[in-house]
Design an enzyme around this catalytic site. Structure first.
Site: not given
Ligand code: PLP
Length: 405
Positions: A122, A199, A202, A225, A363
């Site tokens: 991202h 990261d 997600q 999220k 993104c």
């Protein structure tokens, strides 16, 4: 077992109608909806408990501080960090990565050093490192992925040199859905004493994350999220690294004493929490975590995997639809294009049917460049989505496919 019909009662926004059609919300990777308990907590806190934390000796301030610190403990348990002092509240994934890039970069990165990221990152896990590299005259190296969306970790050894200072990788791709073999990569990186930032934006909403088991050096994610409010997120960092890193920002709460000559910084985690933090939403993040734990993380994962399997099969059967991201291990995200129809057209026609999907670069411009595309359509699922909603998406796409024959 997930009972989506019952669960949907906790998310009142899902009863919304759009252009007279029931809302089908399939943009969960962008932001997830909030259960009633999270919304109520925010409302209640502002009505009954709002006072600045860590500062007052008065009743409300102490109550709020206690709730804030309890929430930090909930986050610690949620990702199985060893210590509470390793959990830093930030504004979100982007805030956390910028913090590490600036602070770790200031301390450990010099001219000619190298930072490894991947082709599927991202923008939030690209640009902060580029800014650092511009400041320090350092270099970014990129692990590519193959046409199925699987990271070429066989190339990692050839990218690592003695100048590699950090590897920053996504746990799960927000476009391809690919779950990367993070543990294997970390083990490899540690053989060379290279720290790894993961990261988890997600990955955290879709399963168990155990930072001790992964042995990652930094792990970052966003509250919004994860069914929590916007504007709150987490940076997990190993204590021994955080101790060596300079503060990211100066201000109140991150100091132990201040004179005009010199300031002594507070202990972790406060060293990295300058100023008045978003403490109400930090507390609400703890409530979202309670909700997820009550629902059961394994239940969520099992159900979402079924949604993913069903969606993948159904979508693949739509005439002219191509899916991007075919790794064997994926989170519940399916990105696609329908024939040669522009992604925005597909998204706008779906919207008129009440179906909310994401369109555009997502993104991830470098990822799209891999496929020579300027945009995709993305359907991303949460545990309140249903198989009927997937049918409705596919039926709408079949109609669009016929319209553009
Ligand atoms: N990383 C990934 C993989 C994401 O999917 C996102 C958001 O979509 C981000 C980082 C940035 O998250 P935020 O905008 O919450 O900081």
């Amino acid at each position: 077992m997930i009972d989506a019909v019952n669960i949907r009662k906790d998310f009142s926004i899902l009863n919304t109608t759009v252009y007279g059609k029931p809302l089908i919300y399939l943009d969960n990777a962008a932001t997830a909806q909030k259960p009633e308990c999270v919304i109520q907590t925010i409302d209640e806190l502002y009505r009954t408990c709002n006072a600045n934390i860590h500062r007052g000796v008065h009743f409300l301030s102490e109550q709020c501080t206690e709730k804030y610190e309890q929430s930090r403990e909930k986050v610690r348990q949620f990702i199985n960090a060893e210590k509470k002092s390793e959990i830093i509240f930030t504004s979100g994934t982007t805030g956390s990565i910028n913090m590490v890039a600036a602070s770790f970069g200031e301390r450990f990165v010099s001219e000619g050093d190298e930072i490894i990221i991947s082709e599927m990152e991202h923008h939030s896990n690209i640009v902060p490192w580029q800014l650092l590299c511009e400041r320090k005259n350092a270099v970014i190296k990129v692990i590519p992925f193959d046409d199925k969306g699987v990271l070429r970790i066989d190339l990692l050894d050839s990218l690592i040199t003695e100048r590699t200072k950090i590897i920053a990788l996504t746990h799960a791709s927000n476009v391809l859905g690919t779950v990367n073999p993070i543990k294997e990569i970390i083990t490899k990186a540690h053989l060379h004493n290279i720290p790894v930032l993961v990261d988890g934006a997600q990955a955290v909403p879709h399963g168990n994350v155990d930072v001790c088991d992964l042995d990652c050096d930094f792990y970052v994610f966003s509250g919004h999220k994860l069914y929590a409010p916007t504007g709150i997120g987490i940076l997990y960092g190993k204590e021994k690294l955080l101790e060596q890193m300079p503060p990211y920002q100066g201000g109140g709460d991150m100091i132990s004493t201040v004179t005009f000559e010199k300031t002594a910084y507070a202990q972790l985690p406060l060293k990295f929490e300058a100023g008045t933090l978003n403490f109400i939403d930090a507390i609400a993040l703890g409530v979202a975590i309670d909700y997820i734990n009550k629902t059961g993380r394994q239940n969520i994962l099992n159900y979402e995997n079924k949604l993913l399997d069903y969606a993948t099969k159904r979508l693949a059967s739509v005439e002219g639809l191509k899916i991007y991201g075919e790794a064997s291990e994926k989170v519940a995200i399916v990105s696609f294009l329908l024939k040669n129809i522009h992604h925005l057209d597909t998204g706008m026609i779906l919207d008129k049917q009440g179906i909310a999907v994401r369109t555009g670069t997502l993104c991830t411009e470098p990822l799209l460049t891999h496929f020579s595309k300027t945009g995709l359509v993305r359907a991303s699922f949460a545990f309140y989505n249903t198989f009927d909603e997937i049918d409705a998406l596919c039926e709408a796409l079949e109609k669009i496919s016929l319209m553009f024959k």
